[in-house]
Design a protein around this motif. Structure first.
Motif, mmCIF file in Angstrom:
data_model
loop_
_atom_site.group_PDB
_atom_site.id
_atom_site.type_symbol
_atom_site.label_atom_id
_atom_site.label_comp_id
_atom_site.label_asym_id
_atom_site.label_seq_id
_atom_site.Cartn_x
_atom_site.Cartn_y
_atom_site.Cartn_z
ATOM 1 N N ALA A 45 1.261 32.015 3.950
ATOM 2 C CA ALA A 45 0.888 30.990 5.459
ATOM 3 C C ALA A 45 1.248 30.001 4.158
ATOM 4 O O ALA A 45 0.128 29.954 3.296
ATOM 5 C CB ALA A 45 0.181 31.318 6.230
ATOM 6 N N LYS A 46 2.215 29.045 4.460
ATOM 7 C CA LYS A 46 2.179 27.218 4.134
ATOM 8 C C LYS A 46 0.652 26.939 4.607
ATOM 9 O O LYS A 46 2.189 26.512 5.970
ATOM 10 C CB LYS A 46 2.699 27.094 2.959
ATOM 11 N N VAL A 47 0.047 26.126 4.886
ATOM 12 C CA VAL A 47 -0.686 25.161 5.870
ATOM 13 C C VAL A 47 -0.980 23.630 4.790
ATOM 14 O O VAL A 47 -1.248 23.446 3.865
ATOM 15 C CB VAL A 47 -2.265 25.739 6.321
ATOM 16 N N TRP A 48 -0.323 22.359 6.299
ATOM 17 C CA TRP A 48 -0.806 21.067 5.346
ATOM 18 C C TRP A 48 -1.285 20.719 6.650
ATOM 19 O O TRP A 48 -1.204 21.103 7.711
ATOM 20 C CB TRP A 48 0.624 20.657 5.552
ATOM 21 N N LEU A 49 -2.580 19.827 5.963
ATOM 22 C CA LEU A 49 -4.045 19.692 7.811
ATOM 23 C C LEU A 49 -3.548 17.968 7.071
ATOM 24 O O LEU A 49 -3.726 17.911 5.992
ATOM 25 C CB LEU A 49 -5.017 20.269 7.258
ATOM 26 N N THR A 50 -3.770 17.611 8.130
ATOM 27 C CA THR A 50 -3.616 16.265 7.783
ATOM 28 C C THR A 50 -4.692 15.882 8.677
ATOM 29 O O THR A 50 -4.780 16.116 10.123
ATOM 30 C CB THR A 50 -2.782 15.224 8.200
ATOM 31 N N PRO A 51 -5.512 14.296 8.858
ATOM 32 C CA PRO A 51 -6.588 13.869 10.707
ATOM 33 C C PRO A 51 -5.379 13.816 11.122
ATOM 34 O O PRO A 51 -4.664 13.538 11.108
ATOM 35 C CB PRO A 51 -6.945 12.843 9.655
ATOM 36 N N GLY A 52 -5.519 13.764 12.657
ATOM 37 C CA GLY A 52 -5.064 13.374 13.534
ATOM 38 C C GLY A 52 -6.390 14.017 14.882
ATOM 39 O O GLY A 52 -7.036 13.653 15.364
ATOM 40 N N GLU A 66 -13.140 25.880 15.243
ATOM 41 C CA GLU A 66 -13.982 26.333 15.905
ATOM 42 C C GLU A 66 -15.677 26.262 15.331
ATOM 43 O O GLU A 66 -15.859 25.606 15.839
ATOM 44 C CB GLU A 66 -13.913 27.381 16.621
ATOM 45 N N ALA A 67 -15.472 26.988 13.877
ATOM 46 C CA ALA A 67 -16.831 27.068 13.375
ATOM 47 C C ALA A 67 -16.657 25.790 12.925
ATOM 48 O O ALA A 67 -18.346 25.429 12.595
ATOM 49 C CB ALA A 67 -16.483 28.174 12.323
ATOM 50 N N THR A 68 -16.138 25.147 12.034
ATOM 51 C CA THR A 68 -16.345 23.575 11.596
ATOM 52 C C THR A 68 -16.191 22.322 13.245
ATOM 53 O O THR A 68 -16.377 21.422 12.418
ATOM 54 C CB THR A 68 -15.148 23.003 10.295
ATOM 55 N N LYS A 69 -15.986 22.922 14.002
ATOM 56 C CA LYS A 69 -15.572 21.545 14.650
ATOM 57 C C LYS A 69 -14.692 20.450 14.777
ATOM 58 O O LYS A 69 -14.911 19.311 14.953
ATOM 59 C CB LYS A 69 -17.508 20.616 15.383
ATOM 60 N N ASP A 106 -9.969 19.452 17.571
ATOM 61 C CA ASP A 106 -9.802 18.115 17.989
ATOM 62 C C ASP A 106 -9.058 17.146 17.361
ATOM 63 O O ASP A 106 -9.138 15.702 17.581
ATOM 64 C CB ASP A 106 -10.482 17.534 18.958
ATOM 65 N N SER A 107 -9.872 17.207 15.537
ATOM 66 C CA SER A 107 -9.462 16.368 14.680
ATOM 67 C C SER A 107 -8.837 16.719 13.761
ATOM 68 O O SER A 107 -8.650 15.592 13.322
ATOM 69 C CB SER A 107 -11.499 15.808 14.291
ATOM 70 N N VAL A 108 -8.465 17.548 13.813
ATOM 71 C CA VAL A 108 -6.679 17.449 12.362
ATOM 72 C C VAL A 108 -6.001 18.095 12.652
ATOM 73 O O VAL A 108 -5.913 18.956 13.871
ATOM 74 C CB VAL A 108 -7.913 18.664 11.668
ATOM 75 N N ASN A 109 -4.847 17.650 11.953
ATOM 76 C CA ASN A 109 -2.846 18.473 12.682
ATOM 77 C C ASN A 109 -3.060 18.949 11.546
ATOM 78 O O ASN A 109 -2.913 18.682 10.659
ATOM 79 C CB ASN A 109 -2.535 16.843 12.690
ATOM 80 N N ILE A 110 -2.453 20.244 12.482
ATOM 81 C CA ILE A 110 -1.998 21.391 10.865
ATOM 82 C C ILE A 110 -0.554 21.980 11.441
ATOM 83 O O ILE A 110 -0.367 22.327 12.688
ATOM 84 C CB ILE A 110 -3.057 22.936 11.313
ATOM 85 N N LYS A 111 -0.136 21.869 10.150
ATOM 86 C CA LYS A 111 1.406 22.769 9.729
ATOM 87 C C LYS A 111 1.684 23.310 9.022
ATOM 88 O O LYS A 111 1.168 22.879 8.385
ATOM 89 C CB LYS A 111 2.564 21.234 9.879
#
Length: 130
Positions: free
Chosen positions: A16-23, A53-56, A59-64
């Motif tokens: 799985a290749k994951v890109w995480l951005t604030p959002g 969910e563990a890091t809450k 609703d604050s990061v976007n994942i592609k």
């Protein structure tokens, strides 16, 4: 500041290749939402959301993400591993939350190879007395 974090998660033959951005909390896997991608597999959806969910951060990061190889269950585990690694790269303090939950460790179990003289990896041919 909009920083994009990249991480790779693995499980069995799945990557799985994951890109995480604030959002705002959108999750796109292979161009689909999590519900479209996993369908009715609620336990796998919970497994993928667990690090968020563990890091809450639900609703604050976007994942592609893009997944390849293996089956949908192994891909979900690989995605969970990738999200965890991306979250730790995003905020180092998340490591203290995720490490005790066992999410930082890559599950190294893979299919055992078939040996000569065996029907499968360990299954012996049926014994015949005559």
């Amino acid at each position: 500041m909009s920083k994009t974090i990249y991480a790779t998660g693995k499980r069995k033959a799945a990557i799985a290749k994951v890109w995480l951005t604030p959002g705002s909390g959108t999750m796109t896997i292979n161009g689909k939402t999590l519900d479209e991608w996993l369908g009715g597999h609620e336990t796998l959806k919970m497994k993928v959301r667990l690090p968020l969910e563990a890091t809450k951060q639900l609703d604050s990061v976007n994942i592609k993400a893009t997944t390849l190889g293996g089956g949908y269950s192994a891909q979900a585990d690989a995605l969970k591993h990738g999200i965890t690694k991306a979250l730790v790269a995003y905020e180092e303090s998340f490591r203290t939350i995720l490490k005790p939950m066992g999410l930082m460790t890559r599950d190294s179990r893979v299919v055992e190879r078939k040996k000569p003289g065996k029907k499968k990896a360990r299954r012996s041919p049926q014994f015949s007395k005559r």
